[in-house]
Design an enzyme around this catalytic site. Structure first.
Site, PDB file in Angstrom:
ATOM      1  N   ASP A  15       0.826  -1.212   0.000  1.00 39.62           N
ATOM      2  CA  ASP A  15       0.000   0.000   0.000  1.00 39.62           C
ATOM      3  C   ASP A  15       0.859   1.260   0.000  1.00 39.62           C
ATOM      4  OD1 ASP A  15      -2.366   1.373  -0.075  1.00 39.62           O
ATOM      5  OD2 ASP A  15      -2.863   1.093   2.043  1.00 39.62           O
ATOM      6  N   ASN A  63     -10.905  -2.396  -5.744  1.00 34.36           N
ATOM      7  CA  ASN A  63     -10.085  -1.524  -6.586  1.00 34.36           C
ATOM      8  C   ASN A  63     -10.680  -1.306  -7.980  1.00 34.36           C
ATOM      9  OD1 ASN A  63      -6.957  -2.799  -5.184  1.00 34.36           O
ATOM     10  ND2 ASN A  63      -8.045  -0.919  -4.657  1.00 34.36           N
TER      11      ASN A  63
HETATM   12  C1  IPE Z   1      -5.680  -2.744  -0.473  1.00 41.03           C
HETATM   13  O1  IPE Z   1      -5.208  -1.460  -0.679  1.00 41.03           O
HETATM   14  C2  IPE Z   1      -5.637  -3.503  -1.742  1.00 41.03           C
HETATM   15  C3  IPE Z   1      -4.306  -3.738  -2.286  1.00 41.03           C
HETATM   16  C4  IPE Z   1      -3.173  -3.482  -1.701  1.00 41.03           C
HETATM   17  C5  IPE Z   1      -4.289  -4.324  -3.587  1.00 41.03           C
HETATM   18  P1  IPE Z   1      -6.212  -0.234  -0.856  1.00 41.03           P
HETATM   19  O2  IPE Z   1      -5.377   0.985  -0.891  1.00 41.03           O
HETATM   20  O3  IPE Z   1      -7.110  -0.473  -2.003  1.00 41.03           O
HETATM   21  O4  IPE Z   1      -7.074  -0.337   0.477  1.00 41.03           O
HETATM   22  P2  IPE Z   1      -7.972   0.742   1.219  1.00 41.03           P
HETATM   23  O5  IPE Z   1      -9.037   1.142   0.270  1.00 41.03           O
HETATM   24  O6  IPE Z   1      -7.106   1.863   1.603  1.00 41.03           O
HETATM   25  O7  IPE Z   1      -8.498   0.001   2.401  1.00 41.03           O
HETATM   26  C1  IPE Z   2      -1.353   0.085  -3.460  1.00 38.84           C
HETATM   27  O1  IPE Z   2      -1.133   1.455  -3.484  1.00 38.84           O
HETATM   28  C2  IPE Z   2      -1.558  -0.515  -4.830  1.00 38.84           C
HETATM   29  C3  IPE Z   2      -2.952  -0.897  -5.126  1.00 38.84           C
HETATM   30  C4  IPE Z   2      -3.957  -0.879  -4.302  1.00 38.84           C
HETATM   31  C5  IPE Z   2      -3.210  -1.335  -6.481  1.00 38.84           C
HETATM   32  P1  IPE Z   2      -2.362   2.473  -3.591  1.00 38.84           P
HETATM   33  O2  IPE Z   2      -2.692   2.652  -5.015  1.00 38.84           O
HETATM   34  O3  IPE Z   2      -3.479   2.006  -2.732  1.00 38.84           O
HETATM   35  O4  IPE Z   2      -1.718   3.785  -3.025  1.00 38.84           O
HETATM   36  P2  IPE Z   2      -2.385   4.797  -1.987  1.00 38.84           P
HETATM   37  O5  IPE Z   2      -2.861   3.987  -0.825  1.00 38.84           O
HETATM   38  O6  IPE Z   2      -3.491   5.482  -2.688  1.00 38.84           O
HETATM   39  O7  IPE Z   2      -1.276   5.712  -1.618  1.00 38.84           O
HETATM   40 MG    MG Z   3      -4.001   2.331  -0.796  1.00 38.54          MG
END
Ligand code: IPE
Ligand code: IPE
Ligand code: MG
Length: 242
Positions: A15, A63
């Site tokens: 994340d 996502n």
């Molecule tokens: C969780 O990350 C899913 C992945 C790492 C693929 P998100 O960034 O989507 O999660 P939330 O929405 O902050 O909980």
């Molecule tokens: C994790 O990073 C990757 C995926 C969930 C695909 P994020 O895209 O969630 O990055 P933040 O949390 O918005 O910084």
């Molecule tokens: Mg995220």
């Protein structure tokens, strides 16, 4: 590091790609691209140390609700990365695997995934599992449906619905549960990842954003894990009697 006290299975919620990119004045996709190197580093480090299973959360069912542009960029990145990584996977003797609703992915991505999984099926050192279009709740619902159907057909009775049977009907049936879950970027939640499988995992949270997570950061997480006392409901005295 005590190599005899390593987790067999490490799960990672990668994340912070988007926030990391924003801090640098770049767009979110730049963050995702840089996150690929972290996956490489962590997979290599785990394989070198002797971790048997590494499961990374790459894309959740939730996502799909992100802006269309970001979703398609992520799918393109996935497609390109898998094609490019086959050689490295083979060289490091790493078997690729996937959990989640793979049929929901674009056809080209699903095809590349199946192809890489087949070509690395013989690899023995470590299994790298990508959680793609994954939802822990959906995985459980599917397991319950399969079991309910067996009951309906009269193949099993409700008394035979045990922990083992449920675990055997999950997509992770062939893996041990993760002993360690790592989540980067300072968020403290599961976000619908391996709900059943994380029942007794140790959680490690770090403020480090995923693109900056490297071998060094993984070693820190493993060392932290090795200093935990896993009691499984017992008392400390029961675990190490004087
Ligand atoms: C969780 O990350 C899913 C992945 C790492 C693929 P998100 O960034 O989507 O999660 P939330 O929405 O902050 O909980
Ligand atoms: C994790 O990073 C990757 C995926 C969930 C695909 P994020 O895209 O969630 O990055 P933040 O949390 O918005 O910084
Ligand atoms: Mg995220």
């Amino acid at each position: 590091m005590d190599l005899k006290k390593l987790p067999r299975h490490v799960a990672v919620i990668m994340d912070g790609n988007g926030r990391w990119a924003k801090q640098k004045g770049e767009n979110r996709i730049f963050g995702h691209r840089n996150g690929v190197q972290s996956v490489r580093d962590v997979a290599e480090a785990c394989a070198e140390l002797g971790v048997e299973y590494l499961t990374v959360y790459a894309f959740s069912t939730e996502n799909w609700s992100r802006p269309q542009l970001e979703v398609s960029a992520l799918m393109t990145l996935l497609l390109k990365t898998m094609g490019g990584e086959l050689k490295t996977l083979l060289k490091n003797d790493i078997r690729l695997s996937a959990i989640g609703d793979i049929d929901a992915l674009p056809k080209s991505v699903a095809a590349e995934l199946h192809d890489t999984i087949a070509k690395t099926a013989h690899c023995k050192r470590m299994q790298l599992t990508l959680a793609l279009s994954y939802s822990g709740k959906s995985e459980l619902i599917n397991a319950f449906k399969k079991i309910a159907n067996e009951v309906k057909l009269g193949n099993i009775s409700t008394d035979q619905i045990t922990e083992e049977l449920i675990a055997a009907n999950l997509q992770t049936a062939a893996m041990p549960d993760p002993e360690l879950l790592i989540r980067t970027s300072g968020e403290h939640r599961i976000s619908n990842f391996l709900l059943w499988q994380l029942a007794y995992s140790e959680f490690y949270f770090t403020e480090v954003m995923w693109p900056e997570f490297n071998k060094e950061e993984l070693y820190k997480a493993l060392l932290d894990y090795q200093n935990r006392e896993r009691r499984f409901g017992k008392t400390s005295e029961q675990l190490s009697p004087q």
